[in-house]
Design a protein around this motif. Structure first.
Motif, PDB file in Angstrom:
ATOM      1  N   LEU A   9      22.487   2.752 -30.186  1.00 12.05           N
ATOM      2  CA  LEU A   9      22.942   3.496 -29.125  1.00 12.05           C
ATOM      3  C   LEU A   9      23.060   4.317 -29.766  1.00 12.05           C
ATOM      4  O   LEU A   9      23.194   5.740 -29.180  1.00 12.05           O
TER       5      LEU A   9
ATOM      6  N   ARG B 160      23.743  -2.887 -32.222  1.00 12.39           N
ATOM      7  CA  ARG B 160      23.339  -2.425 -30.855  1.00 12.39           C
ATOM      8  C   ARG B 160      23.881  -0.834 -30.925  1.00 12.39           C
ATOM      9  O   ARG B 160      23.536  -0.248 -30.632  1.00 12.39           O
TER      10      ARG B 160
ATOM     11  N   ASN C 201      20.287  -3.809 -20.602  1.00 12.56           N
ATOM     12  CA  ASN C 201      19.169  -5.048 -21.499  1.00 12.56           C
ATOM     13  C   ASN C 201      20.051  -4.522 -22.750  1.00 12.56           C
ATOM     14  O   ASN C 201      19.177  -4.748 -24.092  1.00 12.56           O
ATOM     15  N   ALA C 202      20.109  -2.975 -22.921  1.00 19.15           N
ATOM     16  CA  ALA C 202      19.877  -3.010 -24.687  1.00 19.15           C
ATOM     17  C   ALA C 202      21.624  -2.978 -24.362  1.00 19.15           C
ATOM     18  O   ALA C 202      21.340  -2.945 -26.043  1.00 19.15           O
TER      19      ALA C 202
ATOM     20  N   GLU D 204      15.227   4.749 -24.439  1.00 21.06           N
ATOM     21  CA  GLU D 204      14.854   4.039 -24.189  1.00 21.06           C
ATOM     22  C   GLU D 204      15.633   2.295 -24.881  1.00 21.06           C
ATOM     23  O   GLU D 204      15.870   1.891 -26.182  1.00 21.06           O
ATOM     24  N   LYS D 205      15.585   1.305 -23.741  1.00 26.44           N
ATOM     25  CA  LYS D 205      15.989   0.123 -23.992  1.00 26.44           C
ATOM     26  C   LYS D 205      15.287  -1.180 -25.463  1.00 26.44           C
ATOM     27  O   LYS D 205      15.801  -1.383 -26.663  1.00 26.44           O
ATOM     28  N   ASN D 206      14.190  -0.747 -25.028  1.00 27.91           N
ATOM     29  CA  ASN D 206      13.056  -1.491 -26.137  1.00 27.91           C
ATOM     30  C   ASN D 206      13.185  -0.546 -27.102  1.00 27.91           C
ATOM     31  O   ASN D 206      13.248  -2.231 -28.611  1.00 27.91           O
TER      32      ASN D 206
ATOM     33  N   ASP E 234      16.342  -3.161 -28.916  1.00 32.43           N
ATOM     34  CA  ASP E 234      16.274  -4.311 -29.055  1.00 32.43           C
ATOM     35  C   ASP E 234      15.959  -4.389 -30.009  1.00 32.43           C
ATOM     36  O   ASP E 234      15.547  -4.856 -31.366  1.00 32.43           O
TER      37      ASP E 234
ATOM     38  N   ASP F 115      18.077   1.316 -17.983  1.00 30.70           N
ATOM     39  CA  ASP F 115      18.203   0.193 -17.761  1.00 30.70           C
ATOM     40  C   ASP F 115      19.188  -0.462 -19.450  1.00 30.70           C
ATOM     41  O   ASP F 115      18.900  -0.827 -19.976  1.00 30.70           O
ATOM     42  N   PRO F 116      20.430   0.324 -19.520  1.00 30.67           N
ATOM     43  CA  PRO F 116      21.146   0.131 -19.831  1.00 30.67           C
ATOM     44  C   PRO F 116      21.987  -1.378 -20.703  1.00 30.67           C
ATOM     45  O   PRO F 116      22.081  -2.312 -21.024  1.00 30.67           O
TER      46      PRO F 116
ATOM     47  N   CYS G  76      19.344   1.090 -14.000  1.00 31.89           N
ATOM     48  CA  CYS G  76      20.110  -0.106 -13.901  1.00 31.89           C
ATOM     49  C   CYS G  76      19.782  -1.502 -12.881  1.00 31.89           C
ATOM     50  O   CYS G  76      19.373  -0.992 -11.976  1.00 31.89           O
TER      51      CYS G  76
END
Length: 875
Positions: free
Chosen positions: A644, A640, A666-667, A184-186, A189, A663-664, A695
């Protein structure tokens, strides 16, 4: 998420055999979790709710945790990939959509707001049974979050998977099995902002990385204990009675202490009985150990240990065979030596003659000892002749010596066989009469010779040979030795067990004696206060009625305090459980993400924060023993990468059959996207794992397809989510145009769109030559090119780049098995006239022109085919 994590916590306290009251209150909280979740510590709302539930349900709630985390038996090894998902109504889907996911790679592109998150949440709900975003937004009833707002309905997604045996299986949600399949990108973040938090919060952010924020918030909502202002823990009637009983305090104290000791005895008895056998009662243990009237385990073990075991003979069939073979080989060797001696018997006679002549040399010095002829008249001096001939016949002495040594060896070998026979006749007891081998025994081993040996092997009226009897008995004794050794080991275990049981019996007798003393003490004190009990009978009854509730209240309070402490302890230990043994995989993934960095910037080691206050520490390859605070020296982009890498490492470690990456773009920062694409799609980390990736970046989507190549792109599932029009429903293009340049060029060529085919071919050639071909040449040969540019900002001319790469490939020093597969299409491309309209288009691009000559379709076909061949060779 909260429920599943709480279930895992319950499994932990169940495995630790937490007290019954603790398991009881854990069951109550689980049963009413939805009621408790919205309540926190403010105004004691959660604690008051728990008290009310506990007092009402304490007697009827089981005091054992029976529920398990995972209620089905699916394992990740049985599932190969996701095959299909039917979703809707669900979030943005107002009607049912069917997604074909039957590919190792599913690529989904769509701008923000087109429904990609709804698609991922459908997978999350179908596989895990809940959606983390709903919990983070405090939707206690997830259906309110998941239903489509415009039609007000919600249907659970149906997900089908392909199994190893080829069957299609409808999956049920299994959070325990699939929870590490999602990236999850969030979370990444939040993890990247770890540097802004105090060190004490860094461990909590490891939990954040794995989506445990909601669970951490749930745990923080519990007060540490139940205070007196919320529940009666003493009893008002009891205080009144205590005032009246001050005169009897000594007796009550005596009884109380005695009861406490008895309670301790019960625990000690239970503990001792559990040492004997888990779940066994103390009384059953006494019976099992045995009493004077009814013997038990101790007497049985004592009797077993008195039984004698057979003597170990150390005889083996192999040992017997070796001894017999030695006899046979020695006899054959002696026969050979005797034959040789017989053969040279005449020489032996001459040897004796020459030895006799040599012995006369000292007495006779001037004539032949045989014929009395003076030496001056003989043809040859007999003494010199004898000396020379004796030297020639020295091998006869050697033969005689070897024969004597073999005779000694034969005697020793026969004695070795006899020793085995002698042991066998003594130890083998399976004959009703005399042992058949007894007839071969001798009074003295010195009488053993080849005659005895022949008798041992001689036939007797169809009976077994003596040697056969010996084999049978040795084999039986060898097996008996094995059983005897096993028996010795078992005897040792029994002796150890007997010692343990005697110690248990000793401790049990102490406990029985203590119980008798305490019971006598209680009776004496009770007798002293009987009169007082009669006078205050009513008050005592009221106290007893009150005491039952107070006892429950105290059990609730103690159990709650234990539970909350264990829950917080579990929360603190979660990070160490989640990242245990991930270090090596995290390092490999991080270095793969940063493959373009200098070697000194690659990691050699990493220490993840496992307890509060710890930091993320890293060491580099140029100084692997020296560790640094990662947050102090790494950029946000590299942080980051670490986040990941941890999530992907967990996915690999847990053998998840698939990876779902929402959606990588944003990550991941721009500098690392290419390396992360290669890690996902070129390296071996995820080669056999299904990847579902969404994405919003078209360039990222395009770069993935061109990195994969033509064949892999064809085999992948590519979907495009489109902006909504008038209808309130997610629009999906299931047959979207490929972003792979070669596939696009082939499509345009098939539709006779020659200019567009050339346009895509130009992009494909740029991508292949500047990326894969140049890297290939540099890897297996000399990749240093001399390219002329018109200015500092001018692009590299493709013709010049292509020609130089062909030149490098053609050199004899360039050696690789794939060379011809790469060189042939490169030659075909370079072979096109550089002044042709087609090549000029490839090299520099073409502005809009009118009334110009047409492109040659056959030339364009050669270009597209050559690019396809080149892509196949390099992908």
């Amino acid at each position: 998420m909260i429920r599943n994590e709480y279930l895992r916590f319950m499994q932990v306290i169940k495995d630790k055999d937490a007290p019954a009251g603790v398991q009881k209150i854990a069951n109550i909280i689980l049963e009413h979790l939805q009621e408790i979740l919205p309540l926190g510590t403010a105004q004691g709302r959660r604690i008051q709710k728990i008290i009310a539930l506990a007092q009402t349900l304490w007697q009827t709630t089981p005091d054992k945790i029976s529920i398990t985390v995972n209620e089905n038996n699916e394992t990740p090894n049985k599932i190969v990939r996701l095959k299909n998902m039917s979703v809707g109504p669900f979030r943005g889907f107002s009607k049912t959509e069917n997604f074909d996911l039957d590919s190792l790679l599913v690529l989904i592109y769509g701008p923000n707001g087109t429904g990609k998150s709804s698609f991922c949440e459908a997978l999350e709900y179908g596989l895990l049974g809940s959606v983390e975003e709903a919990e983070s937004k405090r939707f206690t009833n997830q259906e309110n979050y998941l239903k489509n707002a415009f039609i007000g309905r919600f249907e659970p997604p149906l997900i089908t998977a392909s199994c190893e045996n080829g069957e299609a299986k409808l999956l049920s949600s299994n959070e325990e099995l699939f929870r590490f399949s999602f990236v999850e990108k969030n979370r990444i973040d939040n993890f990247s902002r770890i540097a802004a938090h105090a060190p004490s919060k860094q461990t909590a952010l490891i939990s954040t990385l794995f989506g445990l924020d909601s669970f951490n918030g749930f745990v923080k909502g519990f007060s540490s204990e139940i205070s007196e202002r919320h529940i009666d823990l003493t009893g008002k009637k009891s205080l009144e009675l205590q005032d009246k009983r001050k005169a009897l305090d000594v007796h009550y104290k005596t009884i109380q202490e005695a009861h406490q000791q008895l309670d301790c005895l019960v625990e000690s008895e239970t503990e001792l009985a559990n040492q004997f056998g888990q779940g066994t009662s103390f009384s059953n243990m006494i019976v099992s150990l045995g009493t004077s009237s009814k013997p038990g385990l101790i007497k049985n073990l004592e009797d077993d240990l008195q039984k004698p075991l057979p003597r170990i003979t150390n005889l083996t069939e192999k040992k017997l065979t070796n001894s017999i073979n030695t006899v046979g080989l020695t006899i054959r060797s002696i026969n050979i030596k005797n034959k040789e001696l017989i053969k040279v018997s005449s020489e032996l006679s001459f040897k004796q003659l020459y030895s006799a002549i040599s012995s006369l040399q000292g007495d006779i010095s001037d004539y032949c000892p045989a014929c009395k002829t003076p030496f001056a008249q003989v043809t040859c001096n007999p003494f010199e002749l004898a000396e020379n001939e004796l030297a020639k016949l020295a091998h006869l002495s050697k033969l005689e010596l070897e024969r004597d040594e073999l005779a000694t060896k034969l005697s020793d070998a026969i004695i070795a066989v006899y020793d085995i026979l002698e042991i066998a006749t003594t130890e083998y007891q399976n004959y009703s009469g005399e042992n058949p081998l007894s007839q071969y025994k001798v009074s003295s081993k010195s009488s053993l010779d080849s005659v005895w040996w022949d008798q041992l092997q001689a036939k007797k009226n169809g009976e077994l040979l003596g040697i056969q009897h010996l084999y049978i008995q040795v084999q039986a004794l060898e097996e008996r030795d094995i059983q005897t050794k096993i028996g010795i080991q078992e005897r040792e275990q029994k002796q150890k067990k007997l010692t343990e049981l005697r110690e248990l019996e000793k401790e049990a007798n102490k406990l029985k004696t203590s119980r008798e003393l305490y019971e006598i003490t209680i009776k004496k004190s009770e007798k002293s206060i009987n009169d007082f009990e009669q006078e205050n009978k009513k008050l005592i009854e009221e106290v007893e009625a009150e005491a039952a509730q107070v006892e429950i209240n105290n059990q609730v309070s103690n159990s709650y305090r234990y539970l909350v402490h264990a829950l917080n302890e579990y929360k603190e230990e979660l990070p160490s459980r989640l990242v245990a043994d991930l270090g090596d995989i995290v390092i490999n993934l991080y270095n793969s993400f940063n493959r373009n960095d200098a070697p000194r910037d690659l990691l050699a080691g990493i220490k993840l924060p496992l307890t509060s206050g710890q930091q993320i520490e890293i060491s580099f390859k140029n100084a692997p023993e020296k560790y640094y605070n990662a947050l102090h020296i790494l950029s946000e982009g590299h942080i980051r990468c670490i986040g990941l890498a941890i999530l992907l490492a967990k996915n690999i470690k847990e053998h998840s059959p698939f990876l779902i990456f929402d959606d990588p773009v944003n990550a991941i920062d721009d500098d690392h996207r290419e390396s992360i694409r290669k890690t996902l799609f070129e390296d071996d980390f995820f080669a056999s794992k299904q990847i579902i990736l969404t994405c919003h970046g078209e360039e990222f989507f395009k770069d993935i397809q061109n990195l994969l190549g033509v064949e892999k792109t064809k085999k992948s599932q590519c979907l495009t989510f489109l902006p909504q029009l008038d209808e309130r429903h997610i629009r999906v293009d299931f047959n979207c145009q490929p972003r792979n340049y070669i596939l696009a060029a082939q499509s345009h060529l098939e539709n006779l769109e020659i200019r567009e085919a050339l346009s895509k071919s130009r992009q494909a050639l740029e991508t292949l030559t500047k990326g894969k071909v140049w890297s290939y040449v540099n890897k297996y040969g000399d990749g240093n090119l001399a390219i002329k540019m018109r200015s500092a900002k001018s692009p590299i001319e493709l013709r010049q780049l292509t020609d130089q790469l062909v030149t490098k490939l053609k050199k004899p020093a360039f050696s690789n098995d794939q060379k011809d597969l790469v060189l042939q299409p490169m030659r075909a491309l370079a072979g096109i006239n550089g002044n042709s309209r087609e090549w000029r288009y490839l090299n520099k691009g073409t502005h809009e022109e009118s009334d110009r000559a047409e492109f040659d379709r056959s030339t364009v076909s050669i270009i597209v085919e050559s690019l396809s061949q080149l892509d196949d060779a390099l992908t």
